[in-house]
Design a protein around this motif. Sequence first.
Motif, short mmCIF file in Angstrom:
data_model
loop_
_atom_site.label_atom_id
_atom_site.label_comp_id
_atom_site.label_asym_id
_atom_site.label_seq_id
_atom_site.Cartn_x
_atom_site.Cartn_y
_atom_site.Cartn_z
N GLY A 2 3.32 18.53 -4.11
CA GLY A 2 4.04 18.06 -2.48
C GLY A 2 5.49 17.82 -3.80
N ARG A 3 6.09 19.16 -4.01
CA ARG A 3 7.47 19.12 -3.78
C ARG A 3 8.11 20.44 -3.44
NH1 ARG A 3 8.04 18.00 -9.37
NH2 ARG A 3 6.46 17.03 -10.94
N PHE A 4 10.05 19.69 -3.56
CA PHE A 4 10.39 20.94 -2.88
C PHE A 4 11.28 21.46 -3.60
CE2 PHE A 4 14.43 21.11 -0.17
CZ PHE A 4 13.85 22.44 0.44
N ASN A 5 11.92 22.23 -4.21
CA ASN A 5 12.48 23.26 -5.68
C ASN A 5 12.43 21.74 -6.79
OD1 ASN A 5 13.71 24.74 -3.48
ND2 ASN A 5 15.29 23.52 -2.80
N GLY A 6 11.38 21.77 -7.04
CA GLY A 6 10.66 21.25 -8.07
C GLY A 6 10.93 19.64 -8.20
N ILE A 8 -2.18 12.62 -0.40
CA ILE A 8 -1.63 11.47 -0.38
C ILE A 8 -0.47 11.92 0.15
CG2 ILE A 8 -0.03 12.14 -2.25
CD1 ILE A 8 -1.85 8.84 -2.06
N GLN A 9 -0.27 13.10 0.88
CA GLN A 9 1.42 12.92 1.49
C GLN A 9 0.35 12.16 3.05
OE1 GLN A 9 2.95 16.68 0.46
NE2 GLN A 9 4.31 15.66 -0.40
N ALA A 10 -0.49 12.55 3.75
CA ALA A 10 -1.04 12.64 4.63
C ALA A 10 -1.23 10.73 4.82
CB ALA A 10 -1.87 13.30 5.18
N GLU A 11 -1.41 10.57 4.00
CA GLU A 11 -1.73 9.04 3.67
C GLU A 11 -1.07 8.39 3.85
OE1 GLU A 11 -3.80 7.59 0.19
OE2 GLU A 11 -5.50 9.48 0.48
N ILE A 12 0.66 8.79 3.10
CA ILE A 12 1.96 8.26 3.22
C ILE A 12 2.38 8.22 4.39
CG2 ILE A 12 4.39 8.72 2.18
CD1 ILE A 12 3.08 9.50 -0.16
N VAL A 13 1.81 9.52 5.11
CA VAL A 13 2.81 9.70 6.75
C VAL A 13 1.84 8.52 7.61
CG1 VAL A 13 3.10 10.76 8.67
CG2 VAL A 13 3.70 11.53 6.58
N SER A 14 0.80 8.42 7.60
CA SER A 14 -0.19 7.26 8.14
C SER A 14 0.25 6.37 8.15
CB SER A 14 -1.64 7.36 7.68
OG SER A 14 -2.56 6.27 8.71
N THR A 15 0.46 6.29 6.80
CA THR A 15 0.63 3.99 6.62
C THR A 15 2.36 3.72 7.21
OG1 THR A 15 -0.71 4.38 4.17
CG2 THR A 15 1.22 1.93 4.24
N LYS A 60 1.04 -1.12 0.27
CA LYS A 60 0.28 0.35 -0.16
C LYS A 60 1.18 1.14 0.47
CE LYS A 60 -3.62 2.28 3.11
NZ LYS A 60 -4.43 2.34 4.49
N LEU A 61 2.08 0.96 0.42
CA LEU A 61 2.49 2.51 1.22
C LEU A 61 3.42 2.38 -0.53
CD1 LEU A 61 4.07 4.38 2.68
CD2 LEU A 61 5.91 3.12 3.35
N ARG A 62 4.31 1.22 -0.89
CA ARG A 62 4.41 1.65 -2.59
C ARG A 62 4.01 2.51 -3.68
NH1 ARG A 62 6.90 -3.16 -1.30
NH2 ARG A 62 4.97 -4.43 -1.93
N ASP A 63 2.41 1.22 -3.37
CA ASP A 63 1.11 2.26 -4.10
C ASP A 63 1.02 4.10 -4.41
OD1 ASP A 63 0.39 0.36 -5.78
OD2 ASP A 63 -0.36 -0.44 -4.29
N GLN A 64 1.27 4.13 -2.97
CA GLN A 64 0.95 5.80 -2.07
C GLN A 64 2.11 6.90 -2.89
OE1 GLN A 64 -0.01 5.33 1.96
NE2 GLN A 64 -1.85 4.88 1.82
N VAL A 65 3.49 5.78 -2.63
CA VAL A 65 4.09 6.62 -3.33
C VAL A 65 4.23 6.86 -4.70
CG1 VAL A 65 6.94 7.16 -3.24
CG2 VAL A 65 5.56 5.96 -1.23
#
Length: 128
Positions: A49-53, A75-82, A35-40
């Motif tokens: 969700g970009r930092f310096n592009g 999606i970033q919240a889901e990644i952290v939660s998973t 699930k985490l791989r799919d979310q990433v």
Amino acid sequence: MHESPIHNKILFIGVFLSALIWLIGAAYFSYQESKLRDQVNDCEMQSGGRFNGVPICSPLDLFLDEKESEPYIGIQAEIVSTQKVIWGIKEPVTLAVILVLSVSSIPWVWYFLLGRIRELSKAVRGKQ
């Protein structure tokens, strides 16, 4: 036919339950990793969700950079939660396996020690 003593049955059941707990934990762990791989992958496909592009989709980077004042969304919240779920799986499963094995082995150890004491007692009485 000689029936197996109850303490052997209890130990066998404990070993079986421990293996079952471990297998269920391992399956759940694998599911969460998938699930985490799919979310990433989804995160990397999205433009946000970009930092310096560069998209910030690494679970570890997201977890370390998380701020309570600015929680992640989507999606970033889901990644952290998973990721938090994944980190929380191994210890409880391991503790449950150890606990079940320990409790189920108590009768076996008790009767094993009683048998050795009985043998020792017979040996001492035989010498007198």
